[in-house]
Design an enzyme around this catalytic site. Structure first.
Site, PDB file in Angstrom:
ATOM      1  N   ARG A  37     -51.007 -16.155  88.141  1.00  0.00           N
ATOM      2  CA  ARG A  37     -50.266 -16.859  87.098  1.00  0.00           C
ATOM      3  C   ARG A  37     -49.355 -15.927  86.302  1.00  0.00           C
ATOM      4  O   ARG A  37     -48.365 -16.350  85.738  1.00  0.00           O
ATOM      5  CB  ARG A  37     -51.221 -17.576  86.140  1.00  0.00           C
ATOM      6  CG  ARG A  37     -52.076 -18.564  86.894  1.00  0.00           C
ATOM      7  CD  ARG A  37     -52.641 -19.637  86.005  1.00  0.00           C
ATOM      8  NE  ARG A  37     -53.312 -20.634  86.819  1.00  0.00           N
ATOM      9  CZ  ARG A  37     -52.724 -21.675  87.369  1.00  0.00           C
ATOM     10  NH1 ARG A  37     -51.441 -21.880  87.193  1.00  0.00           N
ATOM     11  NH2 ARG A  37     -53.408 -22.523  88.105  1.00  0.00           N
ATOM     12  N   HIS A  67     -51.601 -11.593  99.310  1.00  0.00           N
ATOM     13  CA  HIS A  67     -51.053 -12.924  99.032  1.00  0.00           C
ATOM     14  C   HIS A  67     -50.185 -12.840  97.785  1.00  0.00           C
ATOM     15  O   HIS A  67     -50.624 -12.382  96.734  1.00  0.00           O
ATOM     16  CB  HIS A  67     -52.211 -13.911  98.831  1.00  0.00           C
ATOM     17  CG  HIS A  67     -51.800 -15.358  98.868  1.00  0.00           C
ATOM     18  ND1 HIS A  67     -50.773 -15.859  98.120  1.00  0.00           N
ATOM     19  CD2 HIS A  67     -52.285 -16.413  99.588  1.00  0.00           C
ATOM     20  CE1 HIS A  67     -50.642 -17.162  98.366  1.00  0.00           C
ATOM     21  NE2 HIS A  67     -51.546 -17.527  99.263  1.00  0.00           N
ATOM     22  N   TYR A  70     -48.855 -17.506  93.707  1.00  0.00           N
ATOM     23  CA  TYR A  70     -48.368 -18.804  94.184  1.00  0.00           C
ATOM     24  C   TYR A  70     -47.427 -19.494  93.204  1.00  0.00           C
ATOM     25  O   TYR A  70     -46.894 -20.548  93.495  1.00  0.00           O
ATOM     26  CB  TYR A  70     -49.521 -19.720  94.584  1.00  0.00           C
ATOM     27  CG  TYR A  70     -50.639 -19.822  93.577  1.00  0.00           C
ATOM     28  CD1 TYR A  70     -50.468 -20.530  92.393  1.00  0.00           C
ATOM     29  CD2 TYR A  70     -51.866 -19.201  93.813  1.00  0.00           C
ATOM     30  CE1 TYR A  70     -51.481 -20.614  91.467  1.00  0.00           C
ATOM     31  CE2 TYR A  70     -52.893 -19.282  92.883  1.00  0.00           C
ATOM     32  CZ  TYR A  70     -52.695 -19.982  91.715  1.00  0.00           C
ATOM     33  OH  TYR A  70     -53.695 -20.057  90.790  1.00  0.00           O
ATOM     34  N   HIS A 107     -46.069 -18.563  99.794  1.00  0.00           N
ATOM     35  CA  HIS A 107     -45.746 -19.982  99.892  1.00  0.00           C
ATOM     36  C   HIS A 107     -44.235 -20.096  99.862  1.00  0.00           C
ATOM     37  O   HIS A 107     -43.615 -19.629  98.897  1.00  0.00           O
ATOM     38  CB  HIS A 107     -46.354 -20.749  98.715  1.00  0.00           C
ATOM     39  CG  HIS A 107     -47.853 -20.713  98.680  1.00  0.00           C
ATOM     40  ND1 HIS A 107     -48.591 -21.345  97.715  1.00  0.00           N
ATOM     41  CD2 HIS A 107     -48.747 -20.133  99.513  1.00  0.00           C
ATOM     42  CE1 HIS A 107     -49.879 -21.152  97.950  1.00  0.00           C
ATOM     43  NE2 HIS A 107     -50.000 -20.397  99.033  1.00  0.00           N
ATOM     44  N   GLU A 142     -46.475 -19.247 104.809  1.00  0.00           N
ATOM     45  CA  GLU A 142     -47.693 -20.041 104.947  1.00  0.00           C
ATOM     46  C   GLU A 142     -47.342 -21.507 105.201  1.00  0.00           C
ATOM     47  O   GLU A 142     -46.448 -22.062 104.575  1.00  0.00           O
ATOM     48  CB  GLU A 142     -48.556 -19.908 103.677  1.00  0.00           C
ATOM     49  CG  GLU A 142     -49.869 -20.688 103.785  1.00  0.00           C
ATOM     50  CD  GLU A 142     -50.876 -20.353 102.688  1.00  0.00           C
ATOM     51  OE1 GLU A 142     -50.611 -19.468 101.873  1.00  0.00           O
ATOM     52  OE2 GLU A 142     -51.938 -20.998 102.678  1.00  0.00           O
ATOM     53  N   ASP A 176     -52.613 -22.261 107.689  1.00  0.00           N
ATOM     54  CA  ASP A 176     -53.750 -22.626 106.846  1.00  0.00           C
ATOM     55  C   ASP A 176     -54.325 -23.934 107.395  1.00  0.00           C
ATOM     56  O   ASP A 176     -53.625 -24.952 107.416  1.00  0.00           O
ATOM     57  CB  ASP A 176     -53.268 -22.780 105.388  1.00  0.00           C
ATOM     58  CG  ASP A 176     -54.411 -23.020 104.410  1.00  0.00           C
ATOM     59  OD1 ASP A 176     -55.227 -23.921 104.664  1.00  0.00           O
ATOM     60  OD2 ASP A 176     -54.469 -22.310 103.383  1.00  0.00           O
ATOM     61  N   HIS A 179     -54.214 -26.805 104.967  1.00  0.00           N
ATOM     62  CA  HIS A 179     -52.853 -27.270 104.702  1.00  0.00           C
ATOM     63  C   HIS A 179     -52.261 -28.061 105.864  1.00  0.00           C
ATOM     64  O   HIS A 179     -51.666 -29.104 105.637  1.00  0.00           O
ATOM     65  CB  HIS A 179     -51.939 -26.079 104.395  1.00  0.00           C
ATOM     66  CG  HIS A 179     -52.281 -25.359 103.133  1.00  0.00           C
ATOM     67  ND1 HIS A 179     -51.603 -24.248 102.703  1.00  0.00           N
ATOM     68  CD2 HIS A 179     -53.250 -25.591 102.203  1.00  0.00           C
ATOM     69  CE1 HIS A 179     -52.126 -23.820 101.554  1.00  0.00           C
ATOM     70  NE2 HIS A 179     -53.134 -24.612 101.244  1.00  0.00           N
ATOM     71  N   HIS A 211     -55.590 -18.963 107.742  1.00  0.00           N
ATOM     72  CA  HIS A 211     -56.429 -19.244 106.573  1.00  0.00           C
ATOM     73  C   HIS A 211     -57.424 -20.294 107.029  1.00  0.00           C
ATOM     74  O   HIS A 211     -57.044 -21.421 107.344  1.00  0.00           O
ATOM     75  CB  HIS A 211     -55.591 -19.804 105.411  1.00  0.00           C
ATOM     76  CG  HIS A 211     -54.852 -18.749 104.648  1.00  0.00           C
ATOM     77  ND1 HIS A 211     -53.828 -19.048 103.787  1.00  0.00           N
ATOM     78  CD2 HIS A 211     -55.028 -17.408 104.599  1.00  0.00           C
ATOM     79  CE1 HIS A 211     -53.397 -17.917 103.236  1.00  0.00           C
ATOM     80  NE2 HIS A 211     -54.098 -16.916 103.716  1.00  0.00           N
ATOM     81  N   ASP A 224     -53.959 -30.651  99.169  1.00  0.00           N
ATOM     82  CA  ASP A 224     -54.262 -29.225  99.115  1.00  0.00           C
ATOM     83  C   ASP A 224     -55.526 -28.914  98.308  1.00  0.00           C
ATOM     84  O   ASP A 224     -55.476 -28.189  97.323  1.00  0.00           O
ATOM     85  CB  ASP A 224     -53.050 -28.443  98.573  1.00  0.00           C
ATOM     86  CG  ASP A 224     -53.243 -26.938  98.713  1.00  0.00           C
ATOM     87  OD1 ASP A 224     -54.273 -26.519  99.298  1.00  0.00           O
ATOM     88  OD2 ASP A 224     -52.381 -26.177  98.245  1.00  0.00           O
ATOM     89  N   HIS A 226     -59.118 -27.277  99.087  1.00  0.00           N
ATOM     90  CA  HIS A 226     -59.948 -26.620 100.098  1.00  0.00           C
ATOM     91  C   HIS A 226     -61.417 -27.012  99.935  1.00  0.00           C
ATOM     92  O   HIS A 226     -61.874 -27.252  98.824  1.00  0.00           O
ATOM     93  CB  HIS A 226     -59.841 -25.097  99.970  1.00  0.00           C
ATOM     94  CG  HIS A 226     -58.436 -24.584 100.101  1.00  0.00           C
ATOM     95  ND1 HIS A 226     -58.142 -23.261 100.222  1.00  0.00           N
ATOM     96  CD2 HIS A 226     -57.239 -25.222 100.143  1.00  0.00           C
ATOM     97  CE1 HIS A 226     -56.840 -23.096 100.323  1.00  0.00           C
ATOM     98  NE2 HIS A 226     -56.263 -24.276 100.261  1.00  0.00           N
ATOM     99  N   GLU A 256     -60.639 -19.088 102.437  1.00  0.00           N
ATOM    100  CA  GLU A 256     -60.220 -19.382 101.049  1.00  0.00           C
ATOM    101  C   GLU A 256     -60.980 -20.612 100.585  1.00  0.00           C
ATOM    102  O   GLU A 256     -60.409 -21.542 100.027  1.00  0.00           O
ATOM    103  CB  GLU A 256     -58.732 -19.680 100.973  1.00  0.00           C
ATOM    104  CG  GLU A 256     -57.820 -18.619 101.517  1.00  0.00           C
ATOM    105  CD  GLU A 256     -56.365 -19.076 101.517  1.00  0.00           C
ATOM    106  OE1 GLU A 256     -56.064 -20.155 102.065  1.00  0.00           O
ATOM    107  OE2 GLU A 256     -55.544 -18.359 100.947  1.00  0.00           O
TER     108      GLU A 256
HETATM  109 ZN    ZN Z   1     -54.230 -24.248  99.620  1.00  0.00          ZN
HETATM  110 FE    FE Z   2     -53.930 -20.703 102.284  1.00  0.00          FE
HETATM  111 FE    FE Z   3     -51.768 -19.662  99.957  1.00  0.00          FE
END
Ligand code: ZN
Ligand code: FE
Ligand code: FE
Length: 278
Positions: A37, A67, A70, A107, A142, A176, A179, A211, A224, A226, A256
């Protein structure tokens, strides 16, 4: 050997992540390059990086996956936000050269109201400014769930980005499982068909990492969320096929799932027990 790891907190540094990974039976890991963030990254601790590299070599680690935060949006409508995404990712990539041969996942972005076409152009322009010929890191797009205006839900969109990048030899894709399933590709019932499509549109040679996640929601939900392996809509049987598929079984897998370290350890042990590769 199954290449498997999970997402770890980078708060204590690289050596600490390496030790944590070993503790839970992993031979690689993923981490956020900085607070997802926030924007500020701590100065890189070169002694920690050197200690990690020696440790990883001793353990026979596979490349780690960094990564990107995001919150970065390479195709934001606002130019200031795009510049911020570019400068942050470039800084990440320059740091990552201290750990040669790593992977860097991001992303692709959200086009907001500009449309996917415009988003694709902006993402490609972004990549054309931050990749350089000598870099040792492979940058991965991704596959996205298609939440909101996310670019990268379809294989065609990812292909369109790849086609517009000059240094495309530095680019790959991270698939992923949550995803793509959420995006409408039925890897639970038709893994072969989905991979055939991937190969036809993008090329399986571009696929560099997985992922490995289950999904809380059914096929094509675009949510989205998980789920722990085997506790979601994809299911254990399908995930077992994913890790054993001839086109995928040599790729690194990164969990993840919503887990603490112990939970990750159990999932890693379970995946190892289901792996039929050498
Ligand atoms: Zn995700
Ligand atoms: Fe992912
Ligand atoms: Fe991701």
């Amino acid at each position: 050997m199954l290449k498997i790891g999970c997402h770890l907190s980078s708060a204590k540094g690289f050596l600490a992540m390496g030790r944590e990974a070993v503790k839970i039976g992993a031979n690689t890991f993923q981490f956020f390059t900085r607070n997802p963030r926030g924007a500020k990254a701590k100065p890189l601790d070169l002694a920690d990086v050197a200690a990690y590299r020696a440790f990883a070599e001793g353990q026979g680690f596979f490349p780690i996956l960094a990564h990107a935060p995001y919150t970065l949006n390479a195709c934001a409508a606002d130019e200031g936000l795009r510049t911020f995404a570019r400068e942050t990712m470039l800084d990440d990539l320059q740091r990552l050269e201290h750990i040669p041969g790593s992977l860097y996942n991001f992303h692709p972005g959200s086009h907001v109201k500009q449309g996917a076409e415009a988003g694709i152009e902006l993402i490609a322009a972004h990549l054309n400014k931050i990749l350089w010929p000598e870099q040792s890191t492979t940058v991965l797009l991704e596959t996205m769930a298609g939440k909101g205006s996310e670019v990268g839900r379809t294989f065609e969109e990812l292909r369109a980005i790849l086609d517009r990048v000059k240094q495309a030899d530095k680019l790959g894709v991270c698939l992923d499982t949550c995803h793509v399933f959420d995006g409408g590709y039925d890897i639970a019932q038709n893994l072969d068909g989905v991979l055939e499509q991937f190969d036809k549109i993008i090329g399986l040679n571009r696929l560099r990492a997985i992922h490995l996640n289950d999904s809380m929601n059914p096929l094509g939900s675009h949510k989205d969320r998980h789920q722990k392996l085997g506790e979601g809509e994809i299911g254990l049987k399908a995930l077992e096929q994913v890790i054993n598929h001839p086109a995928l079984c040599r790729l690194p897998f990164y969990l993840e799932t919503p887990n603490d370290l112990e939970g990750y350890g159990r999932e890693i042990a379970q995946m190892k027990s289901l792996y039929r590769g050498a």
